[in-house]
Design a protein around this motif. Sequence first.
Motif, PDB file in Angstrom:
ATOM      1  N   PRO A 101       0.831  -1.212   0.000  1.00  0.00           N
ATOM      2  CA  PRO A 101       0.000   0.000   0.000  1.00  0.00           C
ATOM      3  C   PRO A 101       0.863   1.260   0.000  1.00  0.00           C
ATOM      4  O   PRO A 101       1.907   1.296   0.660  1.00  0.00           O
ATOM      5  CB  PRO A 101      -0.806  -0.123   1.291  1.00  0.00           C
ATOM      6  N   GLY A 102       0.425   2.255  -0.729  1.00  0.00           N
ATOM      7  CA  GLY A 102       1.150   3.519  -0.767  1.00  0.00           C
ATOM      8  C   GLY A 102       2.354   3.512  -1.677  1.00  0.00           C
ATOM      9  O   GLY A 102       2.999   4.545  -1.883  1.00  0.00           O
ATOM     10  N   HIS A 103       2.686   2.346  -2.239  1.00  0.00           N
ATOM     11  CA  HIS A 103       3.835   2.225  -3.139  1.00  0.00           C
ATOM     12  C   HIS A 103       3.373   2.109  -4.594  1.00  0.00           C
ATOM     13  O   HIS A 103       2.197   1.944  -4.871  1.00  0.00           O
ATOM     14  CB  HIS A 103       4.667   0.993  -2.765  1.00  0.00           C
ATOM     15  N   ALA A 104       4.373   2.178  -5.480  1.00  0.00           N
ATOM     16  CA  ALA A 104       4.080   2.105  -6.914  1.00  0.00           C
ATOM     17  C   ALA A 104       4.056   0.672  -7.431  1.00  0.00           C
ATOM     18  O   ALA A 104       3.987   0.459  -8.637  1.00  0.00           O
ATOM     19  CB  ALA A 104       5.127   2.918  -7.671  1.00  0.00           C
ATOM     20  N   ASP A 105       4.097  -0.306  -6.526  1.00  0.00           N
ATOM     21  CA  ASP A 105       4.181  -1.699  -6.971  1.00  0.00           C
ATOM     22  C   ASP A 105       3.052  -2.068  -7.921  1.00  0.00           C
ATOM     23  O   ASP A 105       3.272  -2.612  -8.997  1.00  0.00           O
ATOM     24  CB  ASP A 105       4.121  -2.650  -5.755  1.00  0.00           C
ATOM     25  N   TRP A 106       1.851  -1.746  -7.497  1.00  0.00           N
ATOM     26  CA  TRP A 106       0.699  -2.119  -8.311  1.00  0.00           C
ATOM     27  C   TRP A 106       0.640  -1.332  -9.603  1.00  0.00           C
ATOM     28  O   TRP A 106       0.342  -1.867 -10.679  1.00  0.00           O
ATOM     29  CB  TRP A 106      -0.602  -1.939  -7.516  1.00  0.00           C
ATOM     30  N   THR A 107       0.926  -0.049  -9.542  1.00  0.00           N
ATOM     31  CA  THR A 107       0.797   0.774 -10.744  1.00  0.00           C
ATOM     32  C   THR A 107       1.880   0.439 -11.780  1.00  0.00           C
ATOM     33  O   THR A 107       1.608   0.424 -12.979  1.00  0.00           O
ATOM     34  CB  THR A 107       0.811   2.271 -10.387  1.00  0.00           C
ATOM     35  N   TYR A 108       3.095   0.131 -11.328  1.00  0.00           N
ATOM     36  CA  TYR A 108       4.119  -0.303 -12.295  1.00  0.00           C
ATOM     37  C   TYR A 108       3.693  -1.603 -12.958  1.00  0.00           C
ATOM     38  O   TYR A 108       3.892  -1.791 -14.156  1.00  0.00           O
ATOM     39  CB  TYR A 108       5.481  -0.477 -11.603  1.00  0.00           C
ATOM     40  N   PRO A 300       5.510   5.297   2.905  1.00  0.00           N
ATOM     41  CA  PRO A 300       4.505   4.230   2.835  1.00  0.00           C
ATOM     42  C   PRO A 300       4.969   2.908   3.447  1.00  0.00           C
ATOM     43  O   PRO A 300       4.135   2.102   3.853  1.00  0.00           O
ATOM     44  CB  PRO A 300       4.237   4.093   1.327  1.00  0.00           C
ATOM     45  N   SER A 301       6.300   2.695   3.483  1.00  0.00           N
ATOM     46  CA  SER A 301       6.808   1.438   4.052  1.00  0.00           C
ATOM     47  C   SER A 301       6.682   1.470   5.562  1.00  0.00           C
ATOM     48  O   SER A 301       7.424   2.187   6.241  1.00  0.00           O
ATOM     49  CB  SER A 301       8.283   1.250   3.686  1.00  0.00           C
ATOM     50  N   ILE A 302       5.758   0.710   6.114  1.00  0.00           N
ATOM     51  CA  ILE A 302       5.593   0.671   7.563  1.00  0.00           C
ATOM     52  C   ILE A 302       5.472  -0.778   8.029  1.00  0.00           C
ATOM     53  O   ILE A 302       5.023  -1.651   7.289  1.00  0.00           O
ATOM     54  CB  ILE A 302       4.352   1.480   8.024  1.00  0.00           C
ATOM     55  N   ALA A 303       5.912  -0.985   9.268  1.00  0.00           N
ATOM     56  CA  ALA A 303       5.891  -2.348   9.826  1.00  0.00           C
ATOM     57  C   ALA A 303       4.479  -2.763  10.233  1.00  0.00           C
ATOM     58  O   ALA A 303       4.151  -3.947  10.286  1.00  0.00           O
ATOM     59  CB  ALA A 303       6.822  -2.415  11.026  1.00  0.00           C
TER      60      ALA A 303
ATOM     61  N   ASP B 261      -3.527   3.895   1.250  1.00  0.00           N
ATOM     62  CA  ASP B 261      -4.806   3.301   0.863  1.00  0.00           C
ATOM     63  C   ASP B 261      -4.639   1.783   0.820  1.00  0.00           C
ATOM     64  O   ASP B 261      -3.789   1.263   0.078  1.00  0.00           O
ATOM     65  CB  ASP B 261      -5.222   3.819  -0.524  1.00  0.00           C
ATOM     66  N   GLN B 262      -5.431   1.084   1.613  1.00  0.00           N
ATOM     67  CA  GLN B 262      -5.333  -0.373   1.664  1.00  0.00           C
ATOM     68  C   GLN B 262      -5.799  -0.976   0.345  1.00  0.00           C
ATOM     69  O   GLN B 262      -6.749  -0.496  -0.282  1.00  0.00           O
ATOM     70  CB  GLN B 262      -6.151  -0.924   2.834  1.00  0.00           C
ATOM     71  N   ILE B 263      -5.116  -2.035  -0.052  1.00  0.00           N
ATOM     72  CA  ILE B 263      -5.414  -2.683  -1.322  1.00  0.00           C
ATOM     73  C   ILE B 263      -6.382  -3.835  -1.079  1.00  0.00           C
ATOM     74  O   ILE B 263      -6.150  -4.674  -0.210  1.00  0.00           O
ATOM     75  CB  ILE B 263      -4.114  -3.186  -1.985  1.00  0.00           C
ATOM     76  N   ASN B 267     -15.209  -6.846  -6.582  1.00  0.00           N
ATOM     77  CA  ASN B 267     -15.707  -7.511  -7.792  1.00  0.00           C
ATOM     78  C   ASN B 267     -14.574  -8.207  -8.553  1.00  0.00           C
ATOM     79  O   ASN B 267     -14.474  -8.113  -9.779  1.00  0.00           O
ATOM     80  CB  ASN B 267     -16.396  -6.507  -8.724  1.00  0.00           C
ATOM     81  N   GLY B 268     -13.710  -8.821  -7.798  1.00  0.00           N
ATOM     82  CA  GLY B 268     -12.633  -9.578  -8.434  1.00  0.00           C
ATOM     83  C   GLY B 268     -11.521  -8.739  -9.003  1.00  0.00           C
ATOM     84  O   GLY B 268     -10.633  -9.242  -9.696  1.00  0.00           O
ATOM     85  N   LYS B 269     -11.575  -7.435  -8.743  1.00  0.00           N
ATOM     86  CA  LYS B 269     -10.520  -6.572  -9.279  1.00  0.00           C
ATOM     87  C   LYS B 269      -9.740  -5.901  -8.159  1.00  0.00           C
ATOM     88  O   LYS B 269     -10.284  -5.622  -7.088  1.00  0.00           O
ATOM     89  CB  LYS B 269     -11.149  -5.508 -10.177  1.00  0.00           C
ATOM     90  N   ILE B 270      -8.497  -5.617  -8.443  1.00  0.00           N
ATOM     91  CA  ILE B 270      -7.668  -4.945  -7.451  1.00  0.00           C
ATOM     92  C   ILE B 270      -8.058  -3.470  -7.382  1.00  0.00           C
ATOM     93  O   ILE B 270      -8.037  -2.760  -8.383  1.00  0.00           O
ATOM     94  CB  ILE B 270      -6.170  -5.129  -7.787  1.00  0.00           C
ATOM     95  N   ARG B 271      -8.451  -3.066  -6.187  1.00  0.00           N
ATOM     96  CA  ARG B 271      -8.872  -1.676  -5.976  1.00  0.00           C
ATOM     97  C   ARG B 271      -8.342  -1.197  -4.627  1.00  0.00           C
ATOM     98  O   ARG B 271      -7.672  -1.926  -3.900  1.00  0.00           O
ATOM     99  CB  ARG B 271     -10.415  -1.591  -5.983  1.00  0.00           C
ATOM    100  N   PHE B 272      -8.703   0.030  -4.289  1.00  0.00           N
ATOM    101  CA  PHE B 272      -8.206   0.615  -3.053  1.00  0.00           C
ATOM    102  C   PHE B 272      -9.373   0.975  -2.145  1.00  0.00           C
ATOM    103  O   PHE B 272     -10.393   1.473  -2.613  1.00  0.00           O
ATOM    104  CB  PHE B 272      -7.353   1.839  -3.373  1.00  0.00           C
ATOM    105  N   ALA B 273      -9.199   0.706  -0.850  1.00  0.00           N
ATOM    106  CA  ALA B 273     -10.284   0.900   0.110  1.00  0.00           C
ATOM    107  C   ALA B 273     -10.613   2.377   0.280  1.00  0.00           C
ATOM    108  O   ALA B 273     -11.763   2.757   0.522  1.00  0.00           O
ATOM    109  CB  ALA B 273      -9.905   0.277   1.455  1.00  0.00           C
ATOM    110  N   THR B 274      -9.601   3.220   0.212  1.00  0.00           N
ATOM    111  CA  THR B 274      -9.785   4.674   0.275  1.00  0.00           C
ATOM    112  C   THR B 274      -9.062   5.285  -0.916  1.00  0.00           C
ATOM    113  O   THR B 274      -8.439   4.579  -1.701  1.00  0.00           O
ATOM    114  CB  THR B 274      -9.183   5.231   1.575  1.00  0.00           C
TER     115      THR B 274
END
Lengths: 363, 363, 363, 363
Positions: A101-108, A300-303, B261-263, B267-274
């Motif tokens: 969360p908060g990182h570019a992992d998903w968007t990349y 965004p990196s938090i424990a 924003d939590q991932i 509906n089966g798709k990757i989205r963000f809670a906020t």
Amino acid sequence: MNTFGHFFRVTTWGESHGKAVGCIIDGCPAGLEIDEDFVQKEMDRRRPGGEFSSKRKEIDKVEILSGVLNGITLGTPISMIIWNVDVDPRPYEELKTIPRPGHADWTYYAKFGIRDWRGGGRASARETVARVSAGAIAKLILRKYGIKVFGYAKEIGGVEFHVENAEKAFEIAEKSPIRCPDPKKEKEAEDLIKKVMVEGDSVGGIVEIVAQNVPAGLGEPVFGKISAYLAYALMSIPSVKGFEIGKGFEVSKLKGSENNDQIILKNGKIRFATNNAGGILGGITNGEDIVMRIAVKPTPSIAKKQKSVDYEKMGEVEISVKGRHDPCIVPRIVPVAEAMVSLVLVDCMLLQGLIPRSFTGRT
Amino acid sequence: MNTFGHFFRVTTWGESHGKAVGCIIDGCPAGLEIDEDFVQKEMDRRRPGGEFSSKRKEIDKVEILSGVLNGITLGTPISMIIWNVDVDPRPYEELKTIPRPGHADWTYYAKFGIRDWRGGGRASARETVARVSAGAIAKLILRKYGIKVFGYAKEIGGVEFHVENAEKAFEIAEKSPIRCPDPKKEKEAEDLIKKVMVEGDSVGGIVEIVAQNVPAGLGEPVFGKISAYLAYALMSIPSVKGFEIGKGFEVSKLKGSENNDQIILKNGKIRFATNNAGGILGGITNGEDIVMRIAVKPTPSIAKKQKSVDYEKMGEVEISVKGRHDPCIVPRIVPVAEAMVSLVLVDCMLLQGLIPRSFTGRT
Amino acid sequence: MNTFGHFFRVTTWGESHGKAVGCIIDGCPAGLEIDEDFVQKEMDRRRPGGEFSSKRKEIDKVEILSGVLNGITLGTPISMIIWNVDVDPRPYEELKTIPRPGHADWTYYAKFGIRDWRGGGRASARETVARVSAGAIAKLILRKYGIKVFGYAKEIGGVEFHVENAEKAFEIAEKSPIRCPDPKKEKEAEDLIKKVMVEGDSVGGIVEIVAQNVPAGLGEPVFGKISAYLAYALMSIPSVKGFEIGKGFEVSKLKGSENNDQIILKNGKIRFATNNAGGILGGITNGEDIVMRIAVKPTPSIAKKQKSVDYEKMGEVEISVKGRHDPCIVPRIVPVAEAMVSLVLVDCMLLQGLIPRSFTGRT
Amino acid sequence: MNTFGHFFRVTTWGESHGKAVGCIIDGCPAGLEIDEDFVQKEMDRRRPGGEFSSKRKEIDKVEILSGVLNGITLGTPISMIIWNVDVDPRPYEELKTIPRPGHADWTYYAKFGIRDWRGGGRASARETVARVSAGAIAKLILRKYGIKVFGYAKEIGGVEFHVENAEKAFEIAEKSPIRCPDPKKEKEAEDLIKKVMVEGDSVGGIVEIVAQNVPAGLGEPVFGKISAYLAYALMSIPSVKGFEIGKGFEVSKLKGSENNDQIILKNGKIRFATNNAGGILGGITNGEDIVMRIAVKPTPSIAKKQKSVDYEKMGEVEISVKGRHDPCIVPRIVPVAEAMVSLVLVDCMLLQGLIPRSFTGRT
């Protein structure tokens, strides 16, 4: 898109846990003396170290591979490389298919269908090393013209820092481990950072950057406004979510008669009685200090436990981000922001014809 | 520098009190049906009119001179012209050598050694007519993909407007003469504007722009971040002094655990809670709404007495700015901001290969 | 892609049988006096007329819509428009779905899935009107520095013209209806053109362009070589199939000792004993005349029967191209080639910092 | 200016006798498998070796520093470095202030007021190593689409080589030490080269490059013509003095009826009966083979006595150029020319939307 600038063009490359990071500067004037000590000092200002930053140990030694002969620039591309020394992708292995969360992992991954899972790869703040090395060369040029670019923390985790005089603020901040320019508030901010570290959390803040002795007339009409260019430059830094210049968002609460800087004569020169504009009118510098602020999000990196989705198994998971991270990136963003502003200023001065193609006598 | 965009490139031209203003769009896909009514409606949304805006009467009729045959784009440059009808430079004559506070008069003169004194020339908000015409073409493309871009006033002169649902807010605002999305606060803001008009003064505000249904993966790594690009686009609009995305400057007060924003799976798709990120992570869209705000300064043209300097006589003077001006530019900036965001989105979609070079079957 | 130049940027627009053609110059220095008579004279040099050219009657009057105030440039975009007067698409109607051999009809259709069938649309030589108008502004700048750019026919339909002195050749050619610089060969070439006209055919040729008094040091290393830039500029003109500089293709037959220009002192300055290099070494000007030649193909529009395919019916057909065409385009390409070379030179001088952003005293 | 390309952008750096040379590719699609053997083979094709080329011993091993993970591209910049191994600037020391005829020594000095005297520095053909490494990546992309780019010598020192079938010519030439495709003329050309070597002289020649299976529709109208782009690309190679496409300069001697390629149906597809156009009409590919030729000047470095001027003492001198040079650069230019053409094709295909941003399934 990994290139910045029109005339003084910087192209950066390299992944966080790859072999090296680096940059090429194309368009640097010839005949510039390269003060390598200064370059290294700038690198050191950004380097992790101290109790408030990442534990990754990088020496960040810049090696210049081309464009410089006997310490003088040739006018050809300057290639600089910084080898990654303390590489350790292991903590990231368990998150190979789980975006943080908060990182570019998903968007990349959404963009390229593949991503470097080793610590964020190209999206890591490690990339900013190359910006600082290029910015140092830009600063060497600016200093020939008496132009200074500096920054400091203006707010950390909601703790606001008072600044009366920008130059003094900078001097104080440089001695502070969190780049705080306000001795009265420093402990409060440090305690806050320590507290969130213990909680496995992080905080954000605001950085203020000032450019002094900038000549009037920089910036291009309409789309090439220097204010837009500065916004572009600073918003390109990882974690930056807002940009403002002069009074910024406060203008919303001002009347025209309050906000307009009155035009006066000072020592026979046209100047402004106040600087609400932050040194820029119609996108062109007016000779006053350029004053900008950027909003920096909490790391965004938090424990702490967070929710994510494994995109291969397409199942929800709970994760805790390991690796070595800054609980507050604000202090280390300062030299990066200075670098970006310096790149913009050199580029605009070249566009305006105020810097020659060569500092030697010939041209 | 009067050109915007990499792939979908818009070049604008024209002075406020010159013969005409216009633009050329280069890189528009072929085979696009041009809905001229829609284009004209967009122009009308920006046009002065009503008690809260400038009294200049322009019909702002767009004439398309090239690039379109029988209502279909050819893939060649689209040249659009808007003739200036209600031109009257007389009120500006007495300020030929006296820069107006808050305006670009002095900076243009410092840059070019010459300036168009007729109402600000190129630095006038009249230039934004051309942006809206180009933005309308961009919107025609976006609408093929279900992407919507809209905006409204979020604050005027310190009066904040509450918004729960962006789309509804837009609908309400479009019926308000000051583009206020909050019926409870509309009168308060209108009264404020009326009051400053009487005082010969002006007010600023904040505009919020939202883009919906934007695919994930837009924007380029490092310097080409879409957040940086949007900042560049919006900061290039006259009078804009700040830009923020998602939580913006508020991130300074948040912890990582609050801001991330939590991932999740929806509906089966990757989205963000906020959507604290405002639809962008690492400079690349994540599929959520893009939410931005810009700070708009109070109109610098005010009747109230102000100080300036005659740069030929080099003497201080007191002036009162005449001409026809908006006491608050916020409502009319909304369609301009939408246009700029639309240009960015189309450009990024072309760069990402999501829009073809031609909408006809052949290519 | 309809924009040419880095600093002095020209964007052209308009279709052959559309309402108008035009261009925008962005980046023209401020404070330049616009000699409209000169601009018009350049337009006239390109205009059809006389027995050897197209019968289309265009007055090609340039209207300047922006960027100039009282005859002086403002530093803002110069928008120029040339209305199409003698438009007649009727002869092209029967070829709406039948591409003409040697023309861009098929390739535009392959690219865009749609094409402007009215006389080639954007691919028509009519587009070069806009280039000449922009080139005229460039020439006005170059003449401040004593730089001259001129051209003439070097060969027509295999008839070679002898040239001893380039400047004199230009003077003679300007009085010749076919821009022939060699009075001994003029009649032979004219007779050839008349003969192919009668046959419903056409001929090609070679144009030589010379730039004099160009300072040493223009052009950028590696990819930005001025020779590459000039090739790009001239190869972008319709019908050009080859480019060479200095000895050009003849170098294949020379030894290094024959081809190298010996370096000597002339009046205390470093110069070259010969000019086989055509004024350019390593992609950078050496102070000698730049001498270039381009190969111009025979006009593809010919009355003679030709084979083509109707791409809707997908059947082979025989066609004869009507409309008004030049039997030999060589004479009319000369001013277009001069324009392109002038644009390159101004751009390179701006990049090298030899032309200021403003010709007025201020900057 | 050390960057080539719009979308697939290659930036090269490095001096001939500096630490290394290298390049960055920005814009390479993600998900491309990097065949390192192929890349190295391309490097080897350009490497000096054999009796007809320079005696400098470079292994030209390409090291990839970023942008690739486990052999697959990430979509981020690919940084490639080639260390200079056999560096020896000593022969150049005596010419530190004496420009060599036919070289860029004087022009670089005129431009930058400083120059790298060590073997031409950036202007050396050593720079082309980086082009070949980038071109190899481009070829890997093209081969996914069945597009082939190859070249061979067409003429050396006036000895013309006959070519019937381009592909076969390439196969033969690859086995010839001088890349001669015509076995009947090979010995004549080799003997000529040997003769000029003994004389301390050099020869030039002509290279032909062919691109096969190129889709129709590549290239942009007006200034972005692919023919102009190819000319720009090939003229940027050191020593190239001319470029032609299809019939090239021969068009001067042809009539329209001879030069126009008739349009026909072949297997139900629109094709051309001949290929005088060299695969390009109106600057856009027509689906036929692209056929180009470049003129390569004789190597300027010759042992024979030449005249020059010491620019510090400002006195005329006689020099003999030492160092390790090719008596004929034609054979080694072939892979460089192929690389440049490949870069253009990939760039145009990306612009046309024919290559995706990612080769993996996701985008």
